[in-house]
Design an enzyme around this catalytic site. Sequence first.
Site, mmCIF file in Angstrom:
data_model
loop_
_atom_site.group_PDB
_atom_site.id
_atom_site.type_symbol
_atom_site.label_atom_id
_atom_site.label_comp_id
_atom_site.label_asym_id
_atom_site.label_seq_id
_atom_site.Cartn_x
_atom_site.Cartn_y
_atom_site.Cartn_z
ATOM 1 N N ASN A 140 0.860 -1.198 0.000
ATOM 2 C CA ASN A 140 0.000 0.000 0.000
ATOM 3 C C ASN A 140 0.889 1.238 0.000
ATOM 4 O OD1 ASN A 140 0.548 0.763 2.885
ATOM 5 N ND2 ASN A 140 -0.337 -1.268 3.190
ATOM 6 N N ASP A 178 -4.113 -6.216 4.794
ATOM 7 C CA ASP A 178 -5.162 -7.053 5.380
ATOM 8 C C ASP A 178 -5.123 -8.487 4.860
ATOM 9 O OD1 ASP A 178 -6.239 -5.082 7.022
ATOM 10 O OD2 ASP A 178 -7.282 -4.182 5.322
ATOM 11 N N PHE A 198 -3.912 3.245 14.951
ATOM 12 C CA PHE A 198 -4.109 4.284 13.934
ATOM 13 C C PHE A 198 -5.199 3.806 12.986
ATOM 14 C CE2 PHE A 198 -1.027 7.830 13.627
ATOM 15 C CZ PHE A 198 -0.400 7.631 14.840
ATOM 16 N N LYS A 204 -11.239 -3.156 18.720
ATOM 17 C CA LYS A 204 -9.863 -3.542 19.047
ATOM 18 C C LYS A 204 -9.514 -3.307 20.519
ATOM 19 C CE LYS A 204 -8.120 -3.228 14.382
ATOM 20 N NZ LYS A 204 -6.967 -3.609 13.580
HETATM 21 O O1 C5P Z 1 -8.372 -2.724 11.112
HETATM 22 P P1 C5P Z 1 -7.583 -1.597 10.593
HETATM 23 O O2 C5P Z 1 -6.528 -2.004 9.603
HETATM 24 O O3 C5P Z 1 -8.346 -0.454 10.035
HETATM 25 O O4 C5P Z 1 -6.864 -1.008 11.901
HETATM 26 C C1 C5P Z 1 -5.805 -0.143 11.859
HETATM 27 C C2 C5P Z 1 -4.932 -0.349 13.054
HETATM 28 O O5 C5P Z 1 -4.691 -1.740 13.262
HETATM 29 C C3 C5P Z 1 -3.551 0.254 12.864
HETATM 30 O O6 C5P Z 1 -3.093 0.677 14.127
HETATM 31 C C4 C5P Z 1 -2.734 -0.900 12.314
HETATM 32 O O7 C5P Z 1 -1.366 -0.743 12.598
HETATM 33 C C5 C5P Z 1 -3.338 -2.089 13.039
HETATM 34 N N1 C5P Z 1 -3.352 -3.336 12.249
HETATM 35 C C6 C5P Z 1 -2.620 -4.435 12.674
HETATM 36 N N2 C5P Z 1 -2.666 -5.601 11.988
HETATM 37 C C7 C5P Z 1 -3.434 -5.733 10.897
HETATM 38 C C8 C5P Z 1 -4.201 -4.642 10.439
HETATM 39 C C9 C5P Z 1 -4.131 -3.463 11.139
HETATM 40 O O8 C5P Z 1 -1.900 -4.312 13.681
HETATM 41 N N3 C5P Z 1 -3.467 -6.876 10.243
#
Ligand code: C5P
Length: 400
Positions: free
Chosen positions: A216, A285, A329, A347
Amino acid sequence: MNESVSATSWTEKRLLLGVTGGVAAYKAAELARLLTQSGTDVQTVMTESACRFIGPVTFQSLTGNPVFTDLWETNTTNNMAHINLSRNVDAILIAPASADFIARIACGMADDLLATLCLARDCPLILAPAMNRQMWENPATQRNLNLLKGDGVLVCGPVNGEQACGEIGMGRMLEPCELIEAVQGVLQPKLLQGRNVLITAGPTYEAIDAVRGITNISSGKMGYAVARAALAAGANVTLITGPSCLVAPAVSKLLNVISANEMMEAVKKEISQTDIFISVAAVADFRAAKISKQKIKKTDEKFTLHLEPNPDILGYVSNLSKPPFCVGFAAETEDLENNAVLKRKKKKLPLLVANLVQESIGSDESALVLFDDAGKHHLPRAPKDVQAQHLIKYISLAYK
Ligand code: C5P
């Protein structure tokens, strides 16, 4: 921030204001006035070119201190102006910092008084670049700035706008009030002294085959800025970073990873010693269900790529039986508030920092909204280093 900077936080602080040759030198006079008015003892040092834009007498009158311009100054008792000046201050702020000056100090040169005392310093150094947009965009300038950031130098600005040459673009120096905020951040009390802070930053890269992958547009700028601010606040910082072109800050421990799984493994190894976990990384993701060792051949057929979800690293940490203080974040493209509130709840985060993708990803600036039990708190658009300082201060107050 308005003009009346809180006097209490500035009393007895000593700042060396370095002025280099650029039109923005006129703004440095206002900066010197505001700092002095707020109780900071300002010692001005000017380069030869700076003196062509504005006279030393202006700074002498505004600060009440003599102005130094010459490496060979014979009026100092031990003839060591460069050592004396840099030893007696809490921080050095170069405003404006010209492209030439940035290049000289990036190479560790000491060919005039100001460059020499930057090299001889034992205090934080802050740069406020100001230059024509093409000079700013030149790879040489960017390379020099990255080197300096890697050495722990704080770079504030520039911003986009109208330039003295009539062009419009990146290169305008920050306004004096904004620079005062940045200095204040550096001179802040060591709010996280001795705390172990673990930060994830940058994107992850999920391989599809030998040459292709999913990633990304995260640059790592915000995560690195948060790491610098945590360092400035006295924390022991471990930075786990995905692929980024930036020079990483000089943290206590730096771990380079590529994929989300690697980031997860690194986090698992570090987490037991962590007091505060700040998850800035833009973790992919999904990853390819099967990585092809060979480059996948192009055909005329449709190609289906099977993806499987990556582990949620932050979710794993916040669900530990004794989790550290977790900060997440959220980069959103729409409906910032609702998404942020839901994400914080899902979360189980004490603090979630939300921003709009179009206003922040890849940019040097961002506008942030912090969500916690007390509600929401806006940090209006500002350079990421300044935002990171605000965030660290906020975290230090929330974390007890
Ligand atoms: O679920 P989302 O990606 O929107 O959440 C963002 C937050 O979750 C950020 O702090 C990101 O660093 C963390 N994150 C994570 N592991 C993932 C996806 C997001 O730690 N697989």
